[in-house]
Design an enzyme around this catalytic site. Structure first.
Site, PDB file in Angstrom:
ATOM      1  N   THR A  30    -104.910  -5.349 -49.525  1.00 34.77           N
ATOM      2  CA  THR A  30    -105.463  -6.644 -49.153  1.00 34.77           C
ATOM      3  C   THR A  30    -106.461  -7.145 -50.184  1.00 34.77           C
ATOM      4  O   THR A  30    -107.146  -6.353 -50.848  1.00 34.77           O
ATOM      5  CB  THR A  30    -106.172  -6.551 -47.792  1.00 34.77           C
ATOM      6  OG1 THR A  30    -106.861  -7.782 -47.522  1.00 34.77           O
ATOM      7  CG2 THR A  30    -107.193  -5.428 -47.766  1.00 34.77           C
TER       8      THR A  30
ATOM      9  N   TYR B 195    -112.436  -3.308 -42.621  1.00 37.52           N
ATOM     10  CA  TYR B 195    -111.017  -3.517 -42.909  1.00 37.52           C
ATOM     11  C   TYR B 195    -110.742  -3.373 -44.408  1.00 37.52           C
ATOM     12  O   TYR B 195    -109.873  -2.602 -44.832  1.00 37.52           O
ATOM     13  CB  TYR B 195    -110.577  -4.899 -42.417  1.00 37.52           C
ATOM     14  CG  TYR B 195    -109.241  -5.335 -42.951  1.00 37.52           C
ATOM     15  CD1 TYR B 195    -108.080  -4.619 -42.657  1.00 37.52           C
ATOM     16  CD2 TYR B 195    -109.122  -6.470 -43.749  1.00 37.52           C
ATOM     17  CE1 TYR B 195    -106.847  -5.013 -43.147  1.00 37.52           C
ATOM     18  CE2 TYR B 195    -107.895  -6.878 -44.241  1.00 37.52           C
ATOM     19  CZ  TYR B 195    -106.756  -6.141 -43.937  1.00 37.52           C
ATOM     20  OH  TYR B 195    -105.543  -6.541 -44.440  1.00 37.52           O
TER      21      TYR B 195
END
Length: 329
Positions: free
Chosen positions: A117, A141
């Site tokens: 990501t 995250y």
């Protein structure tokens, strides 16, 4: 030869499975169906319901199916949720990925493609942001994904396999042929939420923060069509199969849109207005992030086909309408 796709019943994973099936690949999907759907898996693929952290199950699949390549999508993806539940994210994203990687190494898997990501960058110091910029994640995250990248790097140095970690920017849209799309209830993706609101499935949409240091005060993101992202994975797989070295590569278009610009695009495409309300910032959100994706183009010849925001929105709306008909049955 069979490709194992973890999380292949979810949003991005299901598009990957269709892409592989269209290319004539043999595919096994491993998904616990926590956010994915059995019906989303291409019928030509084999679905195994289970957890990537179940090392015995993964080892059995690798041995029985002759799996030498894994494309890994399974994991949790909501930034604010990760801030509220960091240990859950480290368990589901990092610890589970370590178990999957252990089984892969022991089973002789040769190539591993990882769903990373842009959140690993945090708030970038320069844009478009290149892969050479040092990671500085601002959410659990992002950190959980970066930790998995590090595990891949170190494992590949010690064992005979190669990997590609693809750092996604904001994924949106749906399969142009209408076979797959974002179907998760309560999804937080902006274009998904805006599509639901425009079609009356939500009473209103909240914009989280209008005081960022951007032209209109709302966050700026690089939106990439999900089918282009699936194609990037397939090109990366071909690159590794041809003997390419392990790499980390961004997947985005190199230009960004603010939240308000996206909402204006949805209004134009759908032909109606909808209720938008301003709210406070969410924890963990960077103000702006746009990809330098030149490495993906140079290293494995990725050429996006759907770099057009109105088209991305149109495909998302078409899927949302089709999903409404499916759920009404």
């Amino acid at each position: 030869m069979t490709v194992l796709v973890t999380g292949g019943a979810g949003y991005i994973g299901s598009h990957m499975v269709w892409d592989l099936v269209d290319a004539g690949e043999s595919v096994v999907v491993l998904d616990r169906l926590s956010t994915g759907f059995e019906w989303a898996v291409a019928p030509e693929a084999e679905l195994v319901v289970g957890d990537i952290a179940d090392t015995a199950l993964v080892s059995r699949l690798i041995a029985e199916k002759g799996i030498r390549e894994i494309i890994h999508f399974a994991g949790s993806i909501v930034v604010p949720e990760s801030v509220a539940d960091p240990l859950g994210y480290y368990l589901n994203n990092t610890v589970a990925s370590r178990a999957l990687l252990e089984a892969a190494v022991a089973g002789g898997v040769k190539h591993f493609i990882f769903s990373s990501t842009a959140a690993v960058y945090g708030s970038p110091k320069a844009m478009p942001v290149p892969e050479t910029q040092a990671p500085a994640p601002e959410s659990p995250y992002g950190t959980s994904k970066w930790m998995t990248e590090l595990m891949l790097r170190d494992a590949a140095a010690a064992h005979p396999f190669t990997f590609a970690a693809l750092r996604y920017f904001n994924v949106a849209g749906a399969d142009p042929r209408g076979r797959a799309g974002q179907s998760t209830r309560g999804a937080t993706h902006l274009i998904k939420v805006a599509s639901e609101t425009a079609l009356g499935k939500r009473p209103f949409l909240e914009v989280f923060g209008d005081d960022y240091d951007t032209p209109d005060g709302t966050c700026v993101r690089d939106y990439i069509h999900v089918s282009d992202l699936a194609a990037a994975h397939r090109r990366a797989l071909d690159y590794l199969r041809a003997g390419g070295d392990s790499l980390v590569a961004n997947c985005g278009y190199g230009h960004g849109y603010s939240v308000l610009e996206v909402l204006d695009t949805v209004r134009r495409v759908v032909g109606r207005d909808f209720d938008v309300r301003m709210a406070g910032r969410r924890p963990g959100d960077a103000s702006a992030i746009v990809a330098d994706a030149s490495l993906a183009r140079q290293a494995f010849g990725w050429e996006p086909r759907y770099d057009d925001l109105p088209l991305i929105v149109r495909h998302a709306l078409d899927w949302e309408e089709a999903l409404g008909r499916r759920n009404a049955r």
